[in-house]
Design an enzyme around this catalytic site. Structure first.
Site, short mmCIF file in Angstrom:
data_model
loop_
_atom_site.label_atom_id
_atom_site.label_comp_id
_atom_site.label_asym_id
_atom_site.label_seq_id
_atom_site.Cartn_x
_atom_site.Cartn_y
_atom_site.Cartn_z
N ALA A 109 -18.28 -38.03 2.09
CA ALA A 109 -18.00 -36.61 2.31
C ALA A 109 -17.21 -36.45 3.61
O ALA A 109 -17.08 -37.40 4.38
CB ALA A 109 -19.31 -35.82 2.42
N LYS A 110 -16.68 -35.30 3.84
CA LYS A 110 -16.06 -34.99 5.13
C LYS A 110 -16.04 -33.49 5.30
O LYS A 110 -15.96 -32.74 4.31
CB LYS A 110 -14.62 -35.51 5.16
N GLY A 111 -16.09 -33.04 6.56
CA GLY A 111 -15.99 -31.62 6.84
C GLY A 111 -15.00 -31.40 7.95
O GLY A 111 -14.64 -32.33 8.68
#
Ligand code: GLU
Length: 418
Positions: A109-111
């Protein structure tokens, strides 16, 4: 030179390009390839921020969960003005392949929040981190999605995220990794990515008979990853000839004093005017006459526009996605070794895994244990990927993607998703 079409690719297209090459070699069925290519979930949020001067600014935030077949989604949160959905998708996908190749039980994931953290006060950063966390909290969870620092964020950001999440769900230190040690962070997490780069490079050197001591190393970037990589490579008797930050770099053919440089950066705020070196630009740093080049800042810094000027025969991707696919192909043809991001910069997420495990067990490891285990993870992955690249006649990147995609595809199959 004719510009190859792939150099026009966006960040997500580039990561997808590497992924699809591996999927084709593995002869994955088309449906499985599609399923592994696209993020499984994407959230775009608006982050209103009350500035210190009373005005309201509206920022844009993202959380992309790329693949959860091997475990909870895992990945950092970036605060950067250029962070858009395409880049966050690319970085989320890279986390899926990174966690698989280094073999920690997580997905990817990444934000991000589109902002310039250097221009914001601590109060503003605290508020925007909380608003962002509240907006994505329904996706997060200790066994669902766990955040960490990335470009423009740090242990303090994680402390704010942990607190904002805790106000909704109750005290949950394992919801973020890379938090301050006083709040349950792991010893050795801050240094882990840079230290992991040195461990991995040392293992690659051992396997290939490359003599590391005395090698001239240029490092682009002197943030968390670049500065810990510099320290750790000095311990391996490498000569750090250059380093930089966004404003420019410093060069000394006889070697920079890493301690002196970091002290200088701490007080003066920039490396370019370090008295122990000569000022250079970031472009000049990349083209320096050196043995090992370590991009340790942002993506896409080595492209067809400058790859002909790169003199180093070993490129170590401490940053995520610093080399474009076209430049990567040119370096491979030239016989240069590129040690790819998903393998060599995985030390951060390895110690994130240790931190998460410590939080869940409510037991703290000593620093030596953290570093010993980190070394084991790096050595095992580097040696597996080195062997795979030798057997398949592949670049290390080709071998690393192949290994990662195979593992994620296998997890999908075993779970019986489709
Ligand atoms: N942001 C780091 C990376 O790109 C660490 C991610 C994590 O620990 O979850 O690998």
């Amino acid at each position: 030179m004719t510009v190859q079409p792939q150099d026009r690719m966006s960040s997500f297209e580039s990561v997808t390009f590497f992924f699809r090459q591996a999927a084709e070699r593995l002869k994955l069925p088309d449906g499985i390839t599609e399923m592994l290519q696209w993020p499984w979930r994407e959230l775009k949020v608006v982050v209103p921020l009350r500035r210190d001067n009373g005005s309201v600014e509206v920022l844009h935030g993202f959380r992309v969960q790329h693949n959860g077949a091997r475990g909870p989604y895992k990945g950092g949160v970036r605060f950067h003005p250029n962070a858009d959905l395409d880049e966050v998708r690319a970085l989320a996908a890279l986390m899926t392949w990174k966690t698989a190749v280094i073999d920690v039980p997580f997905g990817g994931a990444k934000g991000a929040v589109q902002c310039s953290p250097g221009l914001l006060s601590q109060r503003e950063l605290n508020q925007l981190t909380r608003t962002y966390t509240q907006s994505i909290a329904h996706l997060l969870g200790v066994t669902r999605d766990i955040a960490a620092p990335d470009v423009g964020t740090n242990a303090q950001t994680m402390a704010w995220m942990m607190d904002a999440y805790g106000r909704i769900e109750g005290y949950s230190p394992a919801i973020v990794t890379g938090k301050p040690v006083e709040l349950g962070g792991s010893l050795g997490r801050e240094a882990a990515t840079g230290r992991g780069v040195a461990y991995g490079l040392a293992e690659w050197a051992r396997l290939t008979g490359y003599h590391l001591p005395g090698k001239r190393v240029a490092i682009q970037g002197s943030g968390n990853v670049g500065s810990w990589a510099a320290w750790s490579l000095r311990e391996l008797d490498c000569t750090i000839v250059a380093t930089s930050d966004v404003r420019g770099g410093t060069f000394n053919a006889r070697g920079l004093s890493v301690g002196g440089l970091l002290d200088h950066k701490g007080t003066a705020g920039a490396v370019a005017d370090f008295p122990g070196g000569e000022a250079i630009t970031n472009d000049e740093l990349l083209a320096l006459d050196c043995d090992i080049l370590i991009p340790a800042a942002i993506e896409n810094v080595i492209t067809v526009d400058n790859v002909d000027r790169i003199k180093a025969s070993v490129v170590v991707e401490a940053a995520n996605h610093p080399v474009s696919p076209a430049a990567d192909a040119i370096l491979f043809e030239r016989g240069a070794t590129v040690i790819p991001d998903l393998l060599i910069n995985a030390g951060g997420v390895v110690v994130s895994y240790f931190e998460w495990a410590q939080n869940i067990q409510q037991y703290r490891w000593e620093l030596d244990r953290v570093n010993d285990e980190l070394r084991k993870f790096m050595n095992r992955a580097v040696s597996d990927i080195h062997l795979r690249s030798q057997h398949g006649g592949l670049s290390l990147r080709g071998a690393a993607y192949e290994c990662a995609v195979e593992r994620v595809a296998r997890a999908v199959e075993l779970r019986g998703f489709v």
